[in-house]
Design an enzyme around this catalytic site. Structure first.
Site, PDB file in Angstrom:
ATOM      1  N   HIS A 176      -2.288  -8.723   0.149  1.00 33.56           N
ATOM      2  CA  HIS A 176      -2.701  -9.537  -0.996  1.00 33.56           C
ATOM      3  C   HIS A 176      -1.606 -10.544  -1.346  1.00 33.56           C
ATOM      4  CE1 HIS A 176      -5.341  -5.939  -2.277  1.00 33.56           C
ATOM      5  NE2 HIS A 176      -6.172  -6.928  -2.007  1.00 33.56           N
ATOM      6  N   CYS A 270       0.301  -3.613  -8.302  1.00 32.64           N
ATOM      7  CA  CYS A 270      -0.949  -3.118  -7.713  1.00 32.64           C
ATOM      8  C   CYS A 270      -1.554  -1.967  -8.517  1.00 32.64           C
ATOM      9  CB  CYS A 270      -0.709  -2.638  -6.287  1.00 32.64           C
ATOM     10  SG  CYS A 270      -0.367  -3.954  -5.105  1.00 32.64           S
TER      11      CYS A 270
END
Length: 281
Positions: A176, A270
């Site tokens: 990501h 995260c």
């Protein structure tokens, strides 16, 4: 901004956040580069839960309201709540997950949002995950990755007509955008240059003073820190170089052990899905 929901940045004081225990965390099939290294060793659940509990306890000590999702045995990546939704302004955008391993997790978020009487909309075209979305006022940076595609970015822009949504392609081996780029303040951002083309690096460097993270500390999630207030950052203790760089720029770095959780490819950012960041202390 109402008292329940609202985020305008990555660094305003964090007031409300969604997390989930790593109670059923394990690597069954490696779905990112970090997991490939640890798939044989796998996850020590007791240690991961102990570290996650310490992280949650620290946030509560800083007067952050922590909403804990009930972990489900079928969701092994559920600890990474950031991916299931994005709070931008007074609206939550519920993700359309980019890997079937994660599909279904977002429904649990929708239940929480209903309880909070929060306004939300679902991405219905393309895929997008919250780890690829980084907010800085009216500017929204979105990583084009294995999990987020152009249709998802276009859908997000359609849902946010008052924002400028800018795609940032990253090299496919990186999970990501927040694993390689993370905003610390209006002035500074962390970046791992090796994941970006020169074009994107130059674009970001025109907006922020970039603090570079090396390849070793990128692998140990050195970019994936969490701002809990202006100038106050939670980071891993063994990412010594980037922690020192942030301190040199005036940031307070709170070191929290999270070594077991990062084996699955994510760290503090995260593992948190902010629902409210206050624009005033």
């Amino acid at each position: 901004m109402n008292e329940g929901i609202g985020c305008e940045s990555e660094f305003d004081p964090l007031k409300k956040v969604v997390v989930c225990s790593p109670a059923y965390m394990r690597i069954e099939e490696a779905i990112n580069e970090t997991q490939k290294k640890y798939i044989d060793e796998n996850i020590d659940i007791n240690q991961a839960c102990k570290q996650h509990h310490g992280f949650v306890k620290l946030m509560r000590k800083h007067n952050i309201e922590v909403i804990e999702l009930e972990p489900e045995e079928s969701f092994h990546e559920q600890v990474f709540t950031r991916d299931i939704g994005i709070c931008i302004g007074e609206k939550v955008i519920v993700s359309n997950m980019g890997n079937e391993v994660r599909e279904g997790e977002e429904k649990l978020l929708q239940e929480i949002l209903e309880q909070e009487n929060a306004s939300w909309e679902k991405v219905c075209k393309g895929t997008i995950e919250g780890g690829d979305v980084i907010v800085d006022g009216d500017q929204v940076w979105v990583g084009l990755s294995d999990r987020t595609n152009n249709d998802g970015v276009a859908n997000l822009q359609a849902l946010l007509p008052g924002h400028n949504v800018t795609a940032v392609p990253i090299k496919e081996e990186y999970l990501h955008l927040d694993c390689v780029f993370n905003i610390l303040s209006p002035e500074y951002a962390l970046v791992f240059p090796g994941a970006l083309r020169k074009e994107e690096y130059d674009m970001l460097s025109r907006q922020y003073k970039l603090i570079e993270v090396d390849e070793h500390e990128q692998f140990t999630m050195g970019v994936n820190v969490l701002s809990i207030a202006p100038g106050k950052i939670i980071s891993l203790p063994h990412n010594k170089k980037v922690n020192e760089k942030m301190r040199e720029k005036g940031f307070e770095v709170i070191e929290v052990e999270f070594s077991e959780v990062i084996k699955s490819g994510g760290s503090f950012r995260c593992c948190t899905m902010p629902l409210r960041r206050s624009t005033s202390q």
